[in-house]
Scaffold this active site. Structure first.
Site, PDB file in Angstrom:
ATOM      1  N   ASP A   1       0.833  -1.210   0.000  1.00 13.93           N
ATOM      2  CA  ASP A   1       0.000   0.000   0.000  1.00 13.93           C
ATOM      3  C   ASP A   1       0.860   1.249   0.000  1.00 13.93           C
ATOM      4  OD1 ASP A   1      -2.263  -1.423   0.089  1.00 13.93           O
ATOM      5  OD2 ASP A   1      -2.730  -1.057   2.207  1.00 13.93           O
TER       6      ASP A   1
ATOM      7  N   TYR B   1       3.947   1.555  -0.939  1.00 15.96           N
ATOM      8  CA  TYR B   1       4.679   1.714  -2.200  1.00 15.96           C
ATOM      9  C   TYR B   1       3.769   2.333  -3.267  1.00 15.96           C
ATOM     10  CZ  TYR B   1       7.365   0.821  -6.398  1.00 15.96           C
ATOM     11  OH  TYR B   1       8.037   1.000  -7.586  1.00 15.96           O
TER      12      TYR B   1
ATOM     13  N   SER C   1       3.429  -4.633 -17.675  1.00 14.22           N
ATOM     14  CA  SER C   1       2.842  -4.541 -16.347  1.00 14.22           C
ATOM     15  C   SER C   1       1.367  -4.160 -16.512  1.00 14.22           C
ATOM     16  CB  SER C   1       3.620  -3.500 -15.564  1.00 14.22           C
ATOM     17  OG  SER C   1       3.218  -3.525 -14.238  1.00 14.22           O
TER      18      SER C   1
ATOM     19  N   LYS D   1      -5.745 -11.367  -9.483  1.00 13.19           N
ATOM     20  CA  LYS D   1      -4.373 -10.902  -9.685  1.00 13.19           C
ATOM     21  C   LYS D   1      -3.511 -11.648  -8.681  1.00 13.19           C
ATOM     22  CE  LYS D   1      -1.652  -6.625 -10.065  1.00 13.19           C
ATOM     23  NZ  LYS D   1      -0.422  -7.237  -9.699  1.00 13.19           N
TER      24      LYS D   1
ATOM     25  N   CYS E   1       1.843 -24.653  33.859  1.00 17.01           N
ATOM     26  CA  CYS E   1       0.628 -23.988  33.379  1.00 17.01           C
ATOM     27  C   CYS E   1       0.583 -22.549  33.893  1.00 17.01           C
ATOM     28  CB  CYS E   1      -0.601 -24.759  33.858  1.00 17.01           C
ATOM     29  SG  CYS E   1      -2.121 -23.835  33.526  1.00 17.01           S
TER      30      CYS E   1
ATOM     31  N   CYS F   1      -2.623 -22.238  36.515  1.00 19.75           N
ATOM     32  CA  CYS F   1      -2.737 -22.908  37.813  1.00 19.75           C
ATOM     33  C   CYS F   1      -1.401 -23.443  38.319  1.00 19.75           C
ATOM     34  CB  CYS F   1      -3.766 -24.027  37.736  1.00 19.75           C
ATOM     35  SG  CYS F   1      -3.176 -25.431  36.779  1.00 19.75           S
TER      36      CYS F   1
ATOM     37  N   CYS G   1      -2.918 -27.935  29.863  1.00 16.82           N
ATOM     38  CA  CYS G   1      -2.736 -28.108  31.300  1.00 16.82           C
ATOM     39  C   CYS G   1      -3.274 -29.490  31.665  1.00 16.82           C
ATOM     40  CB  CYS G   1      -3.511 -27.030  32.049  1.00 16.82           C
ATOM     41  SG  CYS G   1      -3.554 -27.305  33.825  1.00 16.82           S
TER      42      CYS G   1
HETATM   43  S1  IVH Z   1      -2.001  -9.700 -17.286  1.00 19.97           S
HETATM   44  C1  IVH Z   1      -0.198  -7.871 -20.890  1.00 19.97           C
HETATM   45  N1  IVH Z   1      -3.206 -11.168 -15.519  1.00 19.97           N
HETATM   46  O1  IVH Z   1       0.488  -8.513 -12.221  1.00 19.97           O
HETATM   47  C2  IVH Z   1      -0.681  -8.644 -19.723  1.00 19.97           C
HETATM   48  N2  IVH Z   1      -1.186 -10.132 -14.900  1.00 19.97           N
HETATM   49  O2  IVH Z   1       1.032  -5.687 -11.782  1.00 19.97           O
HETATM   50  C3  IVH Z   1      -0.180  -8.145 -18.434  1.00 19.97           C
HETATM   51  N3  IVH Z   1      -0.467 -10.640 -12.613  1.00 19.97           N
HETATM   52  O3  IVH Z   1       3.074  -8.229 -14.535  1.00 19.97           O
HETATM   53  C4  IVH Z   1      -0.408  -9.023 -17.311  1.00 19.97           C
HETATM   54  N4  IVH Z   1      -2.147 -11.949 -12.103  1.00 19.97           N
HETATM   55  O4  IVH Z   1       2.925 -10.359 -13.062  1.00 19.97           O
HETATM   56  C5  IVH Z   1      -2.152 -10.392 -15.771  1.00 19.97           C
HETATM   57  N5  IVH Z   1      -4.389 -12.525 -14.043  1.00 19.97           N
HETATM   58  C6  IVH Z   1      -3.331 -11.755 -14.314  1.00 19.97           C
HETATM   59  C7  IVH Z   1      -2.327 -11.520 -13.366  1.00 19.97           C
HETATM   60  C8  IVH Z   1      -1.271 -10.688 -13.686  1.00 19.97           C
HETATM   61  C9  IVH Z   1      -1.018 -11.415 -11.661  1.00 19.97           C
HETATM   62  C10 IVH Z   1       0.761  -9.870 -12.422  1.00 19.97           C
HETATM   63  C11 IVH Z   1       1.708  -9.935 -13.594  1.00 19.97           C
HETATM   64  C12 IVH Z   1       1.836  -8.510 -14.044  1.00 19.97           C
HETATM   65  C13 IVH Z   1       1.564  -7.780 -12.776  1.00 19.97           C
HETATM   66  C14 IVH Z   1       1.181  -6.351 -12.995  1.00 19.97           C
END
Ligand code: IVH
Length: 676
Positions: free
Chosen positions: A38, A40, A84, A117, A406, A409, A422
């Site tokens: 969170d 980060y 990502s 995710k 214990c 007691c 106990c």
């Molecule tokens: S899709 C182009 N699906 O989350 C597709 N990623 O924060 C991009 N991740 O790099 C990724 N579960 O390592 C996708 N169901 C999911 C995922 C997922 C975990 C990770 C993955 C990605 C990161 C991004």
């Protein structure tokens, strides 16, 4: 906890960038960042905000716009960049994102796919002619590290696919909670430091070579390069599963194709609600435009696809300090350690205590007093200490001292089982047992809270709940701070308790595995304390919700409680037969205004129901022929929503379930109200 302020100078901006770069480097090296997820995310959002205002001051190493915060490196080029995901943090942000995507498309998204995710590390698995040839980390998205040596330890990533094709599977490698626990048991047994949490364990394990022990990981595929490019995402996932690789389809949080944004939001909530029950960690829910046509039309940016987004969920792992360990003796004499923590806010709840299960658990985790520890809490689960951050030790940490006798007691501890006990069993906890027995949902005897129960036990007047029923006025008056009025009130309360319904009397016994609901069922099933005593394990197993294992425990406990039961019977408690047993009581087939209804109560009760505890509300529902439940689901038919009703009310509204105020509900069940 970190206090955040908007970045207001180039110095604070530079500091924030430096902190984020350090955290990202540690996170992608072995997951061992000191900054929670969170914090980060929030830090990066502050950095982004500052950069928008001061585009001329953007530092070259800023984490914004980079895969993995720019931290990870590797020398195996990816065929197609491993991107990502952009993040959203609320339903509103998700709706905005979806609307933006549809604007870009110039039409509605044809279909969505919503999936978990997974909280692990992204990898690419290259197959040649159906054989696993190379495993690579995501790295900076353009090139990753070769980790082919790890392939033998990854469940769900087959050596050979069902077809001899060239393909690259992409997905997440993680440690399930079981794999994490096993890994740390192995590591501490081998003198290695425990993994702080499952993700750092997965990162460490993927990179490790030549370990004396083997840690198993799990792979979940969510993408593939080299299959039919016209496949929709959900069809692609099915195709991948057909090849023999693991996907989230095997889990309760399985990917779901959704037609509308409303359906998407609902599936996001469902997956979020499943989080605590999943055997692996998720840190969000990914929403994707499902069709290849939609995906191709909007394409991808340099960091993330435009057709997918991560709806991040609050972090469930936080770092805090282990201040102490308390040893509590339960009602049955079990001596359980509990971690006392520097209070830490996790997903909106301040966590001060966490379970440590048993003494072996402490040893297995290699914990020391004063350690920085990772704590986990999700949904309604009891917070648990995951592991210490051994790298953060200062040398001032102290060993955790286990009790030799214990703590309640002073008698011997039976250490033959993982759970210490106990030797006096429930006798050790006479006071706790009595306090439980007289509680509002059991015998409901007022005036025995606080130190009164201790006084009675210490004076030798009461050793168990049955002894309460032979207390005399003289005995009570002789106690310290016990005047005539309190004595008479207490005696009257005890007298009233003699005629409590059987379910409450049975509940008061504190038999393991029989809480309030189960006690009511047992009472309805057997009808009298005599019948309960006479029942064997097979007879108990006929009660809904009692399996044969639990039935055996109950029978054994009742045998142990024989003397108390004798005394209760002799003193006229629980001897009366309850209302005629309804033969179908256990199956939920009942008569009454709530017959066939599944009812949930939420919020504060008012009016005629103001004084009823949740348990009493549940009793009322059952008396009126309904079934009481604690969570709203599709099966729920009625919600009683009092003041400050929150998420349950929202969910019931969403599901179109009938909602009544406490006053309206009271009218509906008027004939069944207490005292009616
Ligand atoms: S899709 C182009 N699906 O989350 C597709 N990623 O924060 C991009 N991740 O790099 C990724 N579960 O390592 C996708 N169901 C999911 C995922 C997922 C975990 C990770 C993955 C990605 C990161 C991004």
């Amino acid at each position: 906890m970190m206090v955040r302020m908007a970045l207001d100078s180039s110095t604070s901006y530079a500091d924030a960038v430096a902190t984020a770069v350090r955290a990202a480097a540690a996170y992608y090296a072995d997951g061992s960042t000191h900054l929670g997820d969170d914090e980060y995310d929030a830090l990066v959002r502050d950095i982004e905000a500052y950069e928008q205002e001061h585009p001329d001051q953007v530092l070259p190493d800023s984490p914004t716009g980079k895969v993995a915060g720019g931290a990870a490196v590797g020398d195996v080029p990816h065929t197609v960049p491993m991107l990502s995901l952009d993040n959203v943090f609320s339903p509103e942000e998700l709706a905005d994102w979806a609307a933006g995507l549809e604007r870009r498309l110039g039409r509605p998204v044809a279909a969505w796919c919503v999936e978990p995710k997974l909280d692990g590390l992204a990898v690419a698995a290259r197959y040649r002619a159906g054989r696993l040839a190379q495993l690579i980390t995501r790295g900076d998205g353009l090139a990753g590290e070769d980790i082919t040596h790890a392939t033998g330890s990854v469940l769900g990533l087959p050596h050979t696919l069902a077809e001899p094709i060239d393909v690259e599977l992409r997905g997440e490698v993680l440690l399930t909670q079981d794999q994490f626990e096993t890994a740390n048991t192995l590591r501490t047994a081998h003198g290695a430091v425990p993994f702080a949490h499952p993700r750092s364990g997965a990162a460490g394990t993927l990179r490790a070579r030549d370990r004396a022990y083997r840690v198993e990981l799990t792979f979940f595929a969510y993408d593939a390069i080299g299959l039919d490019p016209a496949l929709d995402h959900s069809a692609l996932l099915e195709r991948i599963a057909g090849l023999g690789a693991n996907t989230a389809a095997t889990t309760a949080a399985h990917p779901a194709r959704c037609a509308t944004v409303e359906d998407v939001q609902q599936r996001v909530e469902e997956i979020a609600a499943l989080r605590a029950a999943l055997p692996f960690g998720i840190d969000g829910v990914v929403v994707k435009a499902d069709t290849a046509v939609d995906q191709d039309q909007v394409g991808s940016g340099s960091r993330a696809p435009r057709w997918a987004v991560a709806r991040k969920l609050a972090a469930v792992h936080k770092v805090t300090r282990l201040l102490g360990v308390e040893w509590n003796v339960g009602r049955t004499g079990v001596i359980a350690p509990r971690a006392v923590l520097d209070p830490v806010l996790i997903d909106g709840v301040t966590v001060t205590y966490a379970t440590l299960h048993n003494p072996a658990d402490i040893t297995r985790r290699g914990l020391m007093l004063g350690d920085q520890v990772f704590v986990y809490r999700a949904g309604d689960v009891i917070p648990r200490v995951e592991a210490p951050l051994v790298d953060e030790r200062t040398g001032d940490e102290q060993p955790i001292v286990f009790p030799e006798v214990c703590p309640r007691c002073g008698d011997t501890i039976d250490t033959s089982q993982q759970r210490w006990r106990c030797v006096r069993g429930r006798g050790c906890q006479a006071v706790a047992s009595i306090r439980y027995a007289v509680g509002r949902d059991q015998l409901d005897i007022e005036g025995l809270g606080g130190s009164r129960a201790v006084q009675l036990v210490d004076a030798g007047l009461v050793a168990d709940v049955a002894d309460l029923f032979v207390l005399t006025r003289e005995q009570l008056l002789a106690l310290d701070r016990m005047g005539a009025t309190s004595t008479d009130n207490l005696l009257a309360a005890i007298e009233a308790a003699r005629s409590r319904p059987l379910g409450r009397v049975f509940c008061a016994l504190g038999v393991r595995g029989t809480g309030r609901t189960m006690s009511r069922r047992v009472a309805a099933h057997f009808g009298s304390l005599a019948a309960i005593r006479a029942a064997d394990a097979e007879a108990f197993a006929e009660v809904a919700g009692i399996g044969i294992e639990k039935a055996r425990v109950i029978v054994a406990e009742l045998a142990e409680l024989g003397p108390v039961l004798d005394k209760l019977a002799a003193r006229g408690v629980g001897v009366e037969e309850t209302a005629p047993v309804r033969p179908a009581a256990d199956t939920g087939e009942r008569a009454g205004p709530l017959a066939g209804q599944s009812v949930v109560v939420t919020g504060a009760m008012t009016g005629p129901l103001a004084d009823l505890s949740r348990n009493e509300m549940n009793e009322l529902i059952e008396r009126a022929g309904g079934k009481a439940s604690s969570s709203v689901s599709k099966r729920t038919t009625l919600l009683v929503a009092g003041e400050k009703a929150g998420s349950k009310r929202a969910k019931a509204e969403e599901l179109g379930i009938e909602i009544l105020t406490p006053a309206d509900f009271a009218q509906r069940v008027a004939d069944h109200l207490p005292g009616a």
